[in-house]
Design a protein around this motif. Structure first.
Motif, PDB file in Angstrom:
ATOM      1  N   ALA A   8      12.307 -11.865   1.291  1.00 23.14           N
ATOM      2  CA  ALA A   8      12.494 -10.528   1.599  1.00 23.14           C
ATOM      3  C   ALA A   8      12.628 -10.357   3.325  1.00 23.14           C
ATOM      4  CB  ALA A   8      11.286  -9.801   1.206  1.00 23.14           C
ATOM      5  N   ALA A   9      11.729 -10.919   4.135  1.00 23.15           N
ATOM      6  CA  ALA A   9      11.821 -10.870   5.457  1.00 23.15           C
ATOM      7  C   ALA A   9      13.100 -11.305   5.892  1.00 23.15           C
ATOM      8  CB  ALA A   9      10.788 -11.785   6.292  1.00 23.15           C
ATOM      9  N   ALA A  10      13.810 -12.338   5.402  1.00 28.63           N
ATOM     10  CA  ALA A  10      15.137 -12.738   5.719  1.00 28.63           C
ATOM     11  C   ALA A  10      16.242 -11.669   5.767  1.00 28.63           C
ATOM     12  CB  ALA A  10      15.497 -13.978   4.829  1.00 28.63           C
ATOM     13  N   VAL A  11      16.250 -10.858   4.568  1.00 28.14           N
ATOM     14  CA  VAL A  11      16.931  -9.646   4.176  1.00 28.14           C
ATOM     15  C   VAL A  11      16.858  -8.635   5.326  1.00 28.14           C
ATOM     16  CG1 VAL A  11      17.498  -7.827   2.638  1.00 28.14           C
ATOM     17  CG2 VAL A  11      17.306 -10.365   1.614  1.00 28.14           C
ATOM     18  N   ILE A  12      15.346  -8.342   5.525  1.00 25.75           N
ATOM     19  CA  ILE A  12      15.209  -7.533   6.830  1.00 25.75           C
ATOM     20  C   ILE A  12      15.863  -8.000   8.112  1.00 25.75           C
ATOM     21  CG2 ILE A  12      13.428  -6.452   8.098  1.00 25.75           C
ATOM     22  CD1 ILE A  12      13.494  -5.263   5.240  1.00 25.75           C
ATOM     23  N   ARG A  16      -3.307 -11.107   5.237  1.00 25.51           N
ATOM     24  CA  ARG A  16      -2.599 -10.882   6.199  1.00 25.51           C
ATOM     25  C   ARG A  16      -1.261 -10.091   5.890  1.00 25.51           C
ATOM     26  NH1 ARG A  16      -2.192 -15.546   3.217  1.00 25.51           N
ATOM     27  NH2 ARG A  16      -0.230 -16.448   2.818  1.00 25.51           N
ATOM     28  N   LYS A  17      -0.428  -9.515   6.922  1.00 27.65           N
ATOM     29  CA  LYS A  17       0.839  -8.837   6.680  1.00 27.65           C
ATOM     30  C   LYS A  17       1.609  -9.709   6.210  1.00 27.65           C
ATOM     31  CE  LYS A  17       0.037  -4.934  10.011  1.00 27.65           C
ATOM     32  NZ  LYS A  17       0.512  -4.371  11.342  1.00 27.65           N
ATOM     33  N   VAL A  18       2.635  -9.187   5.493  1.00 27.50           N
ATOM     34  CA  VAL A  18       3.975 -10.202   5.365  1.00 27.50           C
ATOM     35  C   VAL A  18       4.865  -9.923   6.532  1.00 27.50           C
ATOM     36  CG1 VAL A  18       6.041 -10.477   3.859  1.00 27.50           C
ATOM     37  CG2 VAL A  18       3.928  -9.786   2.702  1.00 27.50           C
ATOM     38  N   LYS A  19       5.006 -11.201   7.140  1.00 26.47           N
ATOM     39  CA  LYS A  19       5.734 -11.320   8.261  1.00 26.47           C
ATOM     40  C   LYS A  19       7.184 -10.794   8.190  1.00 26.47           C
ATOM     41  CE  LYS A  19       3.084 -14.998  10.324  1.00 26.47           C
ATOM     42  NZ  LYS A  19       3.090 -16.596  10.734  1.00 26.47           N
ATOM     43  N   GLY A  20       7.696  -9.901   8.965  1.00 28.01           N
ATOM     44  CA  GLY A  20       9.140  -9.678   9.050  1.00 28.01           C
ATOM     45  C   GLY A  20       9.210  -8.215   8.341  1.00 28.01           C
ATOM     46  N   MET A  21       8.444  -7.962   7.148  1.00 32.37           N
ATOM     47  CA  MET A  21       8.564  -6.662   6.682  1.00 32.37           C
ATOM     48  C   MET A  21       8.297  -5.400   7.859  1.00 32.37           C
ATOM     49  SD  MET A  21       9.746  -7.628   3.914  1.00 32.37           S
ATOM     50  CE  MET A  21       9.759  -6.072   2.705  1.00 32.37           C
ATOM     51  N   PRO A  22       9.002  -4.138   7.399  1.00 30.74           N
ATOM     52  CA  PRO A  22       8.662  -3.127   8.219  1.00 30.74           C
ATOM     53  C   PRO A  22       7.314  -2.459   8.006  1.00 30.74           C
ATOM     54  CG  PRO A  22      10.405  -2.637   6.605  1.00 30.74           C
ATOM     55  CD  PRO A  22      10.087  -3.918   6.583  1.00 30.74           C
ATOM     56  N   GLY A  23       7.017  -1.665   9.113  1.00 29.37           N
ATOM     57  CA  GLY A  23       5.660  -0.835   8.785  1.00 29.37           C
ATOM     58  C   GLY A  23       4.574  -1.871   8.386  1.00 29.37           C
ATOM     59  N   THR A  59       0.945  -1.123   0.097  1.00 28.89           N
ATOM     60  CA  THR A  59       0.084   0.130   0.056  1.00 28.89           C
ATOM     61  C   THR A  59       0.801   1.253  -0.064  1.00 28.89           C
ATOM     62  OG1 THR A  59      -0.151  -0.007   2.624  1.00 28.89           O
ATOM     63  CG2 THR A  59      -1.757  -1.039   1.225  1.00 28.89           C
ATOM     64  N   THR A  60       0.286   2.322  -0.586  1.00 31.42           N
ATOM     65  CA  THR A  60       1.148   3.393  -0.519  1.00 31.42           C
ATOM     66  C   THR A  60       1.344   4.315   0.784  1.00 31.42           C
ATOM     67  OG1 THR A  60      -0.964   4.770  -1.143  1.00 31.42           O
ATOM     68  CG2 THR A  60       0.284   3.934  -2.983  1.00 31.42           C
ATOM     69  N   SER A  61       0.593   3.875   1.616  1.00 28.02           N
ATOM     70  CA  SER A  61       0.553   4.247   3.355  1.00 28.02           C
ATOM     71  C   SER A  61       0.046   3.107   4.160  1.00 28.02           C
ATOM     72  CB  SER A  61      -0.230   5.598   3.532  1.00 28.02           C
ATOM     73  OG  SER A  61      -1.607   5.396   3.126  1.00 28.02           O
ATOM     74  N   PRO A  62       0.672   3.412   5.430  1.00 24.46           N
ATOM     75  CA  PRO A  62       0.294   2.301   6.279  1.00 24.46           C
ATOM     76  C   PRO A  62      -1.152   2.079   6.436  1.00 24.46           C
ATOM     77  CG  PRO A  62       1.939   3.768   7.240  1.00 24.46           C
ATOM     78  CD  PRO A  62       1.587   4.428   6.000  1.00 24.46           C
ATOM     79  N   ARG A  63      -1.764   0.712   6.510  1.00 16.76           N
ATOM     80  CA  ARG A  63      -3.029   0.367   6.536  1.00 16.76           C
ATOM     81  C   ARG A  63      -3.411  -0.853   7.689  1.00 16.76           C
ATOM     82  NH1 ARG A  63      -7.380   2.792   3.456  1.00 16.76           N
ATOM     83  NH2 ARG A  63      -5.974   3.963   1.713  1.00 16.76           N
ATOM     84  N   SER A  64      -4.433  -0.914   7.753  1.00 18.14           N
ATOM     85  CA  SER A  64      -4.837  -2.192   8.865  1.00 18.14           C
ATOM     86  C   SER A  64      -5.770  -2.752   8.240  1.00 18.14           C
ATOM     87  CB  SER A  64      -5.343  -1.636  10.181  1.00 18.14           C
ATOM     88  OG  SER A  64      -6.365  -0.667  10.099  1.00 18.14           O
ATOM     89  N   ALA A  80      13.570  -4.717   0.430  1.00 22.27           N
ATOM     90  CA  ALA A  80      13.920  -5.391   1.372  1.00 22.27           C
ATOM     91  C   ALA A  80      15.391  -5.280   1.279  1.00 22.27           C
ATOM     92  CB  ALA A  80      13.789  -6.854   1.421  1.00 22.27           C
ATOM     93  N   CYS A  81      16.052  -5.238  -0.054  1.00 21.81           N
ATOM     94  CA  CYS A  81      17.415  -5.116  -0.504  1.00 21.81           C
ATOM     95  C   CYS A  81      17.787  -3.498  -0.327  1.00 21.81           C
ATOM     96  CB  CYS A  81      17.828  -5.512  -1.677  1.00 21.81           C
ATOM     97  SG  CYS A  81      17.981  -7.256  -1.896  1.00 21.81           S
ATOM     98  N   GLU A  82      16.948  -2.570  -0.311  1.00 24.04           N
ATOM     99  CA  GLU A  82      17.168  -1.143  -0.360  1.00 24.04           C
ATOM    100  C   GLU A  82      17.074  -1.009   1.102  1.00 24.04           C
ATOM    101  OE1 GLU A  82      15.386   3.244  -1.796  1.00 24.04           O
ATOM    102  OE2 GLU A  82      14.248   1.379  -2.034  1.00 24.04           O
ATOM    103  N   TYR A  83      16.248  -1.610   1.858  1.00 25.62           N
ATOM    104  CA  TYR A  83      16.304  -1.407   3.505  1.00 25.62           C
ATOM    105  C   TYR A  83      17.550  -1.720   4.144  1.00 25.62           C
ATOM    106  CZ  TYR A  83      14.873  -2.325   8.320  1.00 25.62           C
ATOM    107  OH  TYR A  83      14.982  -2.410   9.646  1.00 25.62           O
TER     108      TYR A  83
END
Length: 343
Positions: free
Chosen positions: A263-267, A62-69, A33-38, A293-296
């Motif tokens: 992606a979660a593993a990279v984070i 569901r949220k992708v586990k391990g990804m920020p925000g 999403t372009t901004s945080p959502r619930s 994830a790589c940019e993070y």
């Protein structure tokens, strides 16, 4: 390793395992999403997009586990969308930055050889480098792969131990979101692939043990203990190897990683303070969530290294193609591109 082949750096693995028809995880869609959502009532709260998902029989949002925000989500679908249209970016929804399949990256591998005399370290002048340093315990290398055999006699002394976590007490002592991750984490979560996956692939846990030895092979090249009279020596003898399992094996013998797990593993590697992340796997398809994830990790100062691929010549392989990642190819003893290596 065959005597005529040398791999250049921490990522030294580029012969592919046999190809499979597997390319994406069936019935799964990742979106940002372009901004945080619930999530409310099984919906993300964007009318047009919720309607699109409903038409595909969406469930288990569901949220992708391990990804920020709170911007990365995954949903299961009863009906497969037009994946070519999804990949081409033909669907656009206000409030949605991107949608993508849950791609499956494939391990890149080269046969192992336990004899130092055949490792061809001299091609990249490692013996001369070892006169200056053989590595440092403060350097942590995250091995995002199929896991590591942590009791391997040539690796055990170099396995990273999380001193802030008390082993197996059922408590997240360091408050990083992972209970008992005292020596890495297993991110594999692929119940939708139960018809072909084998071994431990259902649930994430604190046991990143290797089940197909690809990650152990990679870890040995990076950091097998040197000068101990056993097996081989790695590029760095004294480095700390952080086991991060994100890949599993399938019935055909191949190894795969799902985008959400990788992606979660990279984070996780970046948050654990890994100086380097090794990714000896890839896919021709660009994955936005892997790129994010790589940019993070890159912005946190982590050096990201990926194998360039296993098709001779100039070819696209992600994550190696990303601007945040160092792409590593293979050369022969003559220091020319190996016959199996991409660049």
């Amino acid at each position: 390793m065959q005597a005529k082949h040398i791999v250049l750096s921490l990522c030294l693995v580029v012969l592919a395992w046999s190809l499979s028809a597997l390319n994406i995880a069936p019935g799964q869609l990742i979106f940002k999403t372009t901004s945080p959502r619930s999530i409310e009532g099984g919906k993300i709260g964007i009318t047009a997009f919720d309607s699109y998902l409903s038409g595909l029989g969406a469930h288990n949002l569901r949220k992708v586990k391990g990804m920020p925000g709170s911007q990365y989500y995954m949903v299961d679908l009863m009906t497969e969308p037009g994946w070519e249209d999804v990949q081409a970016g033909r669907y656009a929804f206000e409030g949605i930055e991107y949608i993508q399949p849950n791609y499956l990256s494939q391990f890149h591998v080269e046969p192992n050889d336990p004899l130092y005399s055949r490792l061809q370290h001299s091609v990249v002048s490692l013996p001369q480098a070892w006169n200056y340093t053989t590595g440092s315990e403060v350097v942590v290398v995250g091995i995002i792969d199929s896991g590591i055999l942590m009791d391997h006699p040539d690796l055990a002394a170099n396995i990273y131990i999380n001193e802030d976590e008390i082993p197996d007490n059922g408590i997240d002592d360091d408050n990083n979101g992972y209970v008992d991750d005292w020596r890495g984490w297993d991110f594999c979560d692929a119940p939708e692939l139960s018809s072909s996956a084998l071994g431990d692939f259902l649930d994430p846990d604190n046991d990143p043990s290797d089940e197909n030895y690809h990650g152990t092979h990679v870890a040995g090249i990076v950091g097998a203990v040197g000068n101990n009279g056993i097996g081989v020596c790695g590029v760095a003898w004294n480095v700390r190897l952080l086991p991060i399992r994100a890949g599993f094996r399938v019935s055909g013998g191949e190894g795969y990683l799902q985008d959400d797990d990788a992606a979660a593993a990279v984070i996780y590697a970046a948050d654990m303070g890994a100086s380097v992340v090794n990714m000896s796997w890839g896919d021709p398809n660009y994955s936005p969530i892997i790129a994010d994830a790589c940019e993070y990790a890159y912005n946190r100062g982590t050096t990201l290294v990926a194998s360039s691929g296993n098709t001779y010549g100039p070819n696209l392989s992600y994550p190696a193609k990303l601007s945040t990642v160092i792409s590593v190819a293979s050369v022969s003893r003559a220091r020319v591109l190996s016959s199996f290596s991409s660049y």
